[in-house]
Design a protein around this motif. Structure first.
Motif, PDB file in Angstrom:
ATOM      1  N   LEU A 185     -28.138   8.376 -45.669  1.00 30.17           N
ATOM      2  CA  LEU A 185     -27.461   9.177 -46.692  1.00 30.17           C
ATOM      3  C   LEU A 185     -27.082  10.551 -46.156  1.00 30.17           C
ATOM      4  CD1 LEU A 185     -29.666   8.329 -49.821  1.00 30.17           C
ATOM      5  CD2 LEU A 185     -27.356   7.491 -49.318  1.00 30.17           C
ATOM      6  N   GLY A 186     -27.915  11.104 -45.272  1.00 31.41           N
ATOM      7  CA  GLY A 186     -27.673  12.444 -44.740  1.00 31.41           C
ATOM      8  C   GLY A 186     -26.858  12.477 -43.467  1.00 31.41           C
ATOM      9  N   GLY A 187     -26.415  11.299 -42.983  1.00 30.48           N
ATOM     10  CA  GLY A 187     -25.580  11.249 -41.783  1.00 30.48           C
ATOM     11  C   GLY A 187     -26.320  11.545 -40.499  1.00 30.48           C
ATOM     12  N   SER A 188     -27.653  11.368 -40.499  1.00 29.87           N
ATOM     13  CA  SER A 188     -28.433  11.681 -39.298  1.00 29.87           C
ATOM     14  C   SER A 188     -29.087  10.432 -38.687  1.00 29.87           C
ATOM     15  CB  SER A 188     -29.518  12.717 -39.625  1.00 29.87           C
ATOM     16  OG  SER A 188     -30.334  12.283 -40.701  1.00 29.87           O
ATOM     17  N   TYR A 189     -28.670   9.260 -39.138  1.00 25.92           N
ATOM     18  CA  TYR A 189     -29.268   8.041 -38.597  1.00 25.92           C
ATOM     19  C   TYR A 189     -28.631   7.687 -37.259  1.00 25.92           C
ATOM     20  CZ  TYR A 189     -30.423   3.118 -37.925  1.00 25.92           C
ATOM     21  OH  TYR A 189     -30.843   1.926 -37.390  1.00 25.92           O
ATOM     22  N   ARG A 190     -29.466   7.314 -36.319  1.00 24.95           N
ATOM     23  CA  ARG A 190     -28.994   6.800 -35.036  1.00 24.95           C
ATOM     24  C   ARG A 190     -29.744   5.512 -34.730  1.00 24.95           C
ATOM     25  NH1 ARG A 190     -27.713   9.605 -29.245  1.00 24.95           N
ATOM     26  NH2 ARG A 190     -27.859   7.713 -27.981  1.00 24.95           N
ATOM     27  N   ARG A 191     -29.006   4.440 -34.605  1.00 28.90           N
ATOM     28  CA  ARG A 191     -29.619   3.152 -34.305  1.00 28.90           C
ATOM     29  C   ARG A 191     -30.204   3.192 -32.898  1.00 28.90           C
ATOM     30  NH1 ARG A 191     -28.866  -1.873 -32.157  1.00 28.90           N
ATOM     31  NH2 ARG A 191     -29.570  -3.622 -33.447  1.00 28.90           N
ATOM     32  N   PRO A 192     -31.424   2.698 -32.728  1.00 29.38           N
ATOM     33  CA  PRO A 192     -32.025   2.687 -31.396  1.00 29.38           C
ATOM     34  C   PRO A 192     -31.190   1.888 -30.398  1.00 29.38           C
ATOM     35  CG  PRO A 192     -33.676   2.235 -33.069  1.00 29.38           C
ATOM     36  CD  PRO A 192     -32.356   2.224 -33.761  1.00 29.38           C
ATOM     37  N   ASN A 193     -31.170   2.353 -29.162  1.00 21.68           N
ATOM     38  CA  ASN A 193     -30.434   1.640 -28.120  1.00 21.68           C
ATOM     39  C   ASN A 193     -30.971   0.218 -27.975  1.00 21.68           C
ATOM     40  OD1 ASN A 193     -29.311   4.164 -27.747  1.00 21.68           O
ATOM     41  ND2 ASN A 193     -30.527   4.626 -25.923  1.00 21.68           N
ATOM     42  N   GLU A 194     -30.078  -0.729 -27.828  1.00 24.31           N
ATOM     43  CA  GLU A 194     -30.483  -2.134 -27.692  1.00 24.31           C
ATOM     44  C   GLU A 194     -31.377  -2.336 -26.470  1.00 24.31           C
ATOM     45  OE1 GLU A 194     -27.178  -4.736 -27.709  1.00 24.31           O
ATOM     46  OE2 GLU A 194     -26.471  -4.149 -29.704  1.00 24.31           O
ATOM     47  N   GLU A 195     -31.205  -1.526 -25.456  1.00 20.13           N
ATOM     48  CA  GLU A 195     -31.998  -1.662 -24.237  1.00 20.13           C
ATOM     49  C   GLU A 195     -33.500  -1.484 -24.498  1.00 20.13           C
ATOM     50  OE1 GLU A 195     -27.866  -0.594 -23.131  1.00 20.13           O
ATOM     51  OE2 GLU A 195     -29.336   0.152 -24.580  1.00 20.13           O
ATOM     52  N   LEU A 196     -33.838  -0.776 -25.573  1.00 24.35           N
ATOM     53  CA  LEU A 196     -35.245  -0.522 -25.862  1.00 24.35           C
ATOM     54  C   LEU A 196     -35.994  -1.787 -26.273  1.00 24.35           C
ATOM     55  CD1 LEU A 196     -35.078   2.832 -27.876  1.00 24.35           C
ATOM     56  CD2 LEU A 196     -35.533   2.520 -25.447  1.00 24.35           C
ATOM     57  N   PHE A 197     -35.277  -2.794 -26.715  1.00 28.71           N
ATOM     58  CA  PHE A 197     -35.913  -4.003 -27.220  1.00 28.71           C
ATOM     59  C   PHE A 197     -35.942  -5.133 -26.196  1.00 28.71           C
ATOM     60  CE2 PHE A 197     -34.179  -1.634 -30.805  1.00 28.71           C
ATOM     61  CZ  PHE A 197     -35.313  -1.462 -31.577  1.00 28.71           C
ATOM     62  N   ARG A 198     -35.552  -4.834 -24.972  1.00 25.44           N
ATOM     63  CA  ARG A 198     -35.625  -5.823 -23.901  1.00 25.44           C
ATOM     64  C   ARG A 198     -36.497  -5.267 -22.792  1.00 25.44           C
ATOM     65  NH1 ARG A 198     -29.922  -6.192 -24.793  1.00 25.44           N
ATOM     66  NH2 ARG A 198     -29.545  -5.107 -22.823  1.00 25.44           N
ATOM     67  N   ARG A 199     -37.544  -5.981 -22.450  1.00 23.65           N
ATOM     68  CA  ARG A 199     -38.532  -5.509 -21.487  1.00 23.65           C
ATOM     69  C   ARG A 199     -37.898  -5.123 -20.151  1.00 23.65           C
ATOM     70  NH1 ARG A 199     -43.230  -2.939 -20.472  1.00 23.65           N
ATOM     71  NH2 ARG A 199     -43.778  -3.306 -18.300  1.00 23.65           N
ATOM     72  N   GLU A 200     -36.935  -5.921 -19.698  1.00 20.63           N
ATOM     73  CA  GLU A 200     -36.355  -5.683 -18.377  1.00 20.63           C
ATOM     74  C   GLU A 200     -35.521  -4.407 -18.319  1.00 20.63           C
ATOM     75  OE1 GLU A 200     -33.715  -8.585 -20.651  1.00 20.63           O
ATOM     76  OE2 GLU A 200     -35.862  -8.249 -20.307  1.00 20.63           O
ATOM     77  N   THR A 201     -35.033  -3.942 -19.466  1.00 19.98           N
ATOM     78  CA  THR A 201     -34.215  -2.720 -19.473  1.00 19.98           C
ATOM     79  C   THR A 201     -34.944  -1.523 -20.090  1.00 19.98           C
ATOM     80  OG1 THR A 201     -33.236  -3.400 -21.596  1.00 19.98           O
ATOM     81  CG2 THR A 201     -32.046  -3.983 -19.569  1.00 19.98           C
ATOM     82  N   LYS A 202     -35.947  -1.803 -20.938  1.00 16.83           N
ATOM     83  CA  LYS A 202     -36.666  -0.729 -21.626  1.00 16.83           C
ATOM     84  C   LYS A 202     -37.273   0.256 -20.641  1.00 16.83           C
ATOM     85  CE  LYS A 202     -40.885  -0.037 -24.324  1.00 16.83           C
ATOM     86  NZ  LYS A 202     -42.055  -0.703 -24.946  1.00 16.83           N
ATOM     87  N   MET A 203     -37.863  -0.256 -19.592  1.00 16.20           N
ATOM     88  CA  MET A 203     -38.513   0.596 -18.608  1.00 16.20           C
ATOM     89  C   MET A 203     -37.747   0.606 -17.281  1.00 16.20           C
ATOM     90  SD  MET A 203     -41.038   2.073 -20.007  1.00 16.20           S
ATOM     91  CE  MET A 203     -42.108   1.981 -21.439  1.00 16.20           C
TER      92      MET A 203
END
Length: 359
Positions: A304-322
């Motif tokens: 509602l306040g225009g401050s939402y940022r969807r988490p990067n998709e890379e964070l949910f894949r082990r091989e790219t998260k780290m």
């Protein structure tokens, strides 16, 4: 909190107060405390002629209808009776401070041991000696937060809040269940605006920046706040029972749950790729990029306040998260945002320490 206070008084503080400040002591300290306690009592209890009456002896009354804990003889052997306002404040401060530290170390320690991915130590924005610094900040912050929180609990104990004991005392039967979503929605809304306000340039560097020192936080960063910052963000939890009815056990339980949730959103385990839940992934975006995802439980107010940022998709894949590629991209974007929010970066990173050793 009157239930918690009764239990701690019975099994811990009654003997302490009776030993340190006994009722029959002739020491100057005990006599002074007794005179203050008497004056405090007398100031609110006057006879019809205006003359102060003698203070009455404290009488035990159970704090809940569900059980009673009969006091031992210690409860009647101190210069400061249980219902003395100064004693109650001191005891509530000690309970909040000690229990807060125990909860912090148990929950953060277990999360750090069982959940937190230690690969984050290699992140280019992980600080030098960060875990030690997080714990040091948390210990200092929680002592101040406990001191500021104790008056809120004191008002609860002395009957100014709308806390109720038995389910029959609720406004209506269904409210016993509705109070939980009401509480979460109310606090989620309030914390969003308070948290966003703490990012205003006029106060950010003085109050909220200590918590944003951790770009890649560990669970020990969960309570690593400036004391006033931490208290401000806890105000909605304490304000709710002054505005709306709340069951006593629910109040204590929610206080514990809130602290556990605070640890969970700092654990770096991005299990919930949810558009609704403001979990660890969303909060990582907040620590990395500052001006997004201010909410506590949901993404509602950020959307509602225009401050939402969807988490990067890379964070949910082990091989790219780290992965180094994702880390370098995060670091570069973070540095650009940091210049706008803070100016020069005064942090000392672990990567810089390692680079100096190599050279």
């Amino acid at each position: 909190m009157d239930i918690v206070l009764e239990l701690f008084d019975t099994f811990l503080f009654d003997p302490v107060y009776a030993t340190v400040l006994p009722a029959n002591s002739t020491s100057p300290v005990a006599q002074y405390v007794k005179s203050v306690a008497t004056a405090t009592f007398s100031s609110v209890r006057e006879g019809s002629t205006g003359a102060p009456q003698q203070p009455q002896q404290w009488v035990y009354e159970p704090s809940t209808r569900f059980f009673s804990v009969q006091p031992y003889h210690w409860a009647y052997e101190s210069s400061l009776p249980r219902d003395n306002i100064y004693r109650q404040f001191l005891t509530l401060f000690l309970i909040t401070w000690i229990f807060g530290n125990v909860l912090y170390f148990v929950c953060s320690g277990l999360s750090y041991w069982l959940v937190f991915d230690k690969s984050a130590f290699q992140h280019p924005k992980f600080l030098k000696d960060q875990v030690k610094l997080e714990i040091r900040q948390a210990l200092w912050g929680m002592s101040g937060m406990a001191f500021l929180t104790a008056p809120c609990f004191l008002l609860d104990v002395r009957g100014y809040a709308k806390l109720y004991d038995h389910p029959d005392e609720a406004p209506f039967w269904l409210y016993n269940f509705l109070q939980f979503p009401f509480f979460l929605l109310f606090t989620d809304m309030c914390i969003y605006f308070l948290h966003r306000g703490l990012h205003h340039p006029a106060v950010y560097k003085w109050l909220h920046k200590p918590h944003h020192k951790w770009i890649m936080p560990t669970p020990f960063a969960s309570h690593a706040f400036h004391p006033l910052d931490g208290f401000i963000q806890s105000i909605p939890y304490h304000l709710y029972p002054f505005l709306f009815p709340l069951q006593k056990f629910a109040y204590v339980g929610l206080f514990v749950v809130v602290n556990i949730w605070t640890v969970m959103i700092h654990d770096g385990e991005y299990l919930a790729d949810s558009p609704v839940l403001n979990g660890a992934a969303c909060h990582t975006m907040h620590h990395l990029y500052f001006n997004y995802n201010y909410g506590q439980y949901t993404t509602l107010w950020d959307r509602l306040g225009g401050s939402y940022r969807r988490p990067n998709e890379e964070l949910f894949r082990r091989e790219t998260k780290m992965g180094q590629k994702e880390w370098q991209r995060q670091a570069k974007e973070m540095e650009n945002v940091l210049k706008e929010v803070e100016g020069d970066d005064d942090r000392s990173y672990e990567a810089q320490k390692i680079a100096k050793k190599v050279t």
